[in-house]
Design an enzyme around this catalytic site. Structure first.
Site, mmCIF file in Angstrom:
data_model
loop_
_atom_site.group_PDB
_atom_site.id
_atom_site.type_symbol
_atom_site.label_atom_id
_atom_site.label_comp_id
_atom_site.label_asym_id
_atom_site.label_seq_id
_atom_site.Cartn_x
_atom_site.Cartn_y
_atom_site.Cartn_z
ATOM 1 C CB CYS A 1 -115.619 23.498 29.050
ATOM 2 S SG CYS A 1 -113.937 23.581 29.028
ATOM 3 C CB CYS B 1 -114.552 19.371 28.957
ATOM 4 S SG CYS B 1 -114.715 20.295 30.500
ATOM 5 C CG HIS C 1 -114.475 22.578 33.554
ATOM 6 N ND1 HIS C 1 -114.221 23.033 32.453
ATOM 7 C CD2 HIS C 1 -115.282 23.468 34.225
ATOM 8 C CE1 HIS C 1 -114.896 24.301 32.393
ATOM 9 N NE2 HIS C 1 -115.347 24.588 33.522
ATOM 10 C CG ASN D 1 -102.555 34.639 30.192
ATOM 11 O OD1 ASN D 1 -101.686 34.946 30.652
ATOM 12 N ND2 ASN D 1 -103.123 34.609 28.984
ATOM 13 C CB SER E 1 -110.789 32.655 27.070
ATOM 14 O OG SER E 1 -110.175 31.431 26.805
ATOM 15 C CG HIS F 1 -110.802 22.501 30.959
ATOM 16 N ND1 HIS F 1 -111.549 21.927 31.089
ATOM 17 C CD2 HIS F 1 -109.545 22.102 31.128
ATOM 18 C CE1 HIS F 1 -111.028 20.506 30.988
ATOM 19 N NE2 HIS F 1 -109.539 20.705 31.215
ATOM 20 C CG HIS G 1 -106.351 26.444 29.260
ATOM 21 N ND1 HIS G 1 -107.322 26.875 30.087
ATOM 22 C CD2 HIS G 1 -106.108 27.422 28.441
ATOM 23 C CE1 HIS G 1 -107.623 28.212 29.747
ATOM 24 N NE2 HIS G 1 -106.660 28.734 28.634
ATOM 25 C CD GLN H 1 -102.896 31.067 25.071
ATOM 26 O OE1 GLN H 1 -102.494 31.396 23.751
ATOM 27 N NE2 GLN H 1 -103.568 31.857 25.608
HETATM 28 P P1 H2U Z 1 -106.962 31.751 27.473
HETATM 29 O O1 H2U Z 1 -107.400 31.122 28.287
HETATM 30 O O2 H2U Z 1 -105.208 32.627 27.916
HETATM 31 O O3 H2U Z 1 -107.636 32.796 27.061
HETATM 32 O O4 H2U Z 1 -106.259 31.134 26.160
HETATM 33 C C1 H2U Z 1 -107.057 30.084 25.784
HETATM 34 C C2 H2U Z 1 -106.807 29.859 24.428
HETATM 35 O O5 H2U Z 1 -107.362 28.851 23.713
HETATM 36 C C3 H2U Z 1 -106.980 30.885 23.424
HETATM 37 O O6 H2U Z 1 -105.605 31.284 22.865
HETATM 38 C C4 H2U Z 1 -107.595 29.093 22.419
HETATM 39 C C5 H2U Z 1 -107.964 30.546 22.477
HETATM 40 O O7 H2U Z 1 -107.734 30.824 20.997
HETATM 41 N N1 H2U Z 1 -108.938 28.303 21.990
HETATM 42 C C6 H2U Z 1 -108.981 27.519 20.932
HETATM 43 O O8 H2U Z 1 -108.024 27.391 20.339
HETATM 44 N N2 H2U Z 1 -109.983 26.854 20.672
HETATM 45 C C7 H2U Z 1 -111.203 26.856 21.409
HETATM 46 O O9 H2U Z 1 -112.239 26.252 20.833
HETATM 47 C C8 H2U Z 1 -111.192 27.553 22.359
HETATM 48 C C9 H2U Z 1 -110.135 28.422 22.590
HETATM 49 ZN ZN ZN Z 2 -113.368 22.148 30.916
#
Ligand code: H2U
Ligand code: ZN
Length: 345
Positions: A49, A52, A111, A149, A157, A160, A162, A164
């Site tokens: 992840c 994490c 996580h 989201n 994506s 975990h 999180h 934004q």
């Molecule tokens: P989503 O779960 O809504 O996709 O948002 C995760 C965000 O985390 C996504 O905008 C960022 C992605 O660009 N991200 C990072 O900045 N670094 C990473 O290593 C993985 C994801």
């Molecule tokens: Zn994680």
């Protein structure tokens, strides 16, 4: 009354100034459409992840061994510190420069958790982070959008927990529309539109999902998504940074209850897009056009695998919903309580 009896009508959304078509009986139509994947249980820590603690992110940076929340600049930001060069525009073809900053907020090192599985103390750290980011970014940017989201069904994506935060030097389209409707209401009545909505809703408990001294959570009269909710502070409050300690503490409890009800509804990790609309920066709490509110837009309609699609008529004409907001609120109320996974554990 049969909640699915034909009773087609339209409802007005005063915030976005749009009509919504309500067709309750359609929820019964046979459905052989897409099946969303049901998620399997997650480990507390995942080596693979990006979010994490202690793991290396996609850009090669290592996350600290964080213990509550962790915020960092998005490695793949949609907005940059410098604007691109908009194409030559004029007449009907308008373009504009835009600058901004995108942040990622990890809610907890765990996580496997989510707002639905975190306790109030853990959620309080997230609320404090939203306040901090909103105040800090609000000094430099015109709008700060905190959102989450959740779930693959919403294009998230990573499981975990999180969210934004996007800050920018322009007022985004939907926010501008809410600004216009709230301002027009304030100019006409000298009161905040959402406080007036709340006053009317107090007489209609059938749409209320959760209520305490500080907060009201309801399925709005004009909800688009099947189980959409609106989260409202009961006192005048322009933005996140204006919430006081008692409001924040109460919010941490209310959010946990709401997201647990969502998870319990279809015994799944309920997907959604959720976010705050409020003025950025630290502003004195007093009645003005803007009233802070949270929107939760979950896509599920009938089960963990049957979702509402905003497609044909919605894309081309007007949003249409299948169950009534009142029926949705009743089901969410009935789903309140301990998390189903803790119950069956
Ligand atoms: P989503 O779960 O809504 O996709 O948002 C995760 C965000 O985390 C996504 O905008 C960022 C992605 O660009 N991200 C990072 O900045 N670094 C990473 O290593 C993985 C994801
Ligand atoms: Zn994680």
């Amino acid at each position: 009354m049969d909640e699915y009896a034909p009773n087609v009508h339209r409802r007005w959304d005063p915030l976005l100034a749009e009509w919504v078509l309500v067709s309750p009986h359609r929820d019964r139509r046979p459905w052989q459409g897409q099946q969303e994947a049901v998620e399997s249980p997650l480990p507390e820590f995942d080596d693979d992840c990006y979010l994490c603690p202690g793991n290396v992110r996609a850009n090669g940076e290592r996350n600290p061994a964080y213990t509550d929340v962790f915020t960092f600049d998005n490695d793949f930001p949609a907005l940059l510190d410098s604007s691109g060069s908009p194409p030559v525009s004029g007449g009907l073809l308008q373009a504009a420069p835009v600058r901004g900053r995108c942040r990622v907020l990890c809610y907890t090192p765990r996580h496997d958790l989510s707002l639905a599985r975190m306790d109030a103390a853990c959620i309080a750290a997230v609320v404090a982070a939203w306040q901090r980011e909103s105040a800090d970014l609000g000094r430099d940017w015109r709008w700060v959008q905190c959102f989450e989201n959740r779930g693959a069904a919403m294009g998230c994506s990573s499981p975990h927990p999180h969210g934004q935060i996007w800050a920018l030097d322009a007022v985004p389209t939907l926010v501008q529309r809410e600004q216009n409707t709230q301002q027009a209401h304030f100019d006409a009545h000298g009161r905040s539109m959402l406080l007036d909505v709340m006053e009317q809703e107090a007489q209609h408990p059938e749409r209320i999902v959760i209520e305490d001294e500080h907060w009201l959570v309801l399925v709005p009269f004009w909800a688009r998504w099947p189980f959409e909710t609106l989260i409202l502070p009961k006192r005048p409050c322009p933005g996140l940074a204006s919430l006081d300690d008692a409001q924040c503490a109460a919010l941490s409890v209310v959010l946990g209850e709401l997201f647990r009800a969502y998870d319990n509804l279809f015994r799944t990790s309920f997907p959604y897009s959720f976010g705050w609309h409020g003025l950025p920066g630290a502003i004195e709490s007093r009645a003005g056009p803007w009233q802070l509110h949270g929107h939760c837009y979950p896509p599920l309609l009938r089960s963990a695998t049957v979702r509402k699609f905003m497609v044909g008529f919605e894309l081309l004409a007007e949003t249409q919903r299948d169950i009534t907001p009142e029926a949705a609120a009743a089901r969410l109320r009935a789903a309140r309580g301990p998390h189903w996974q803790e119950e069956s554990a």
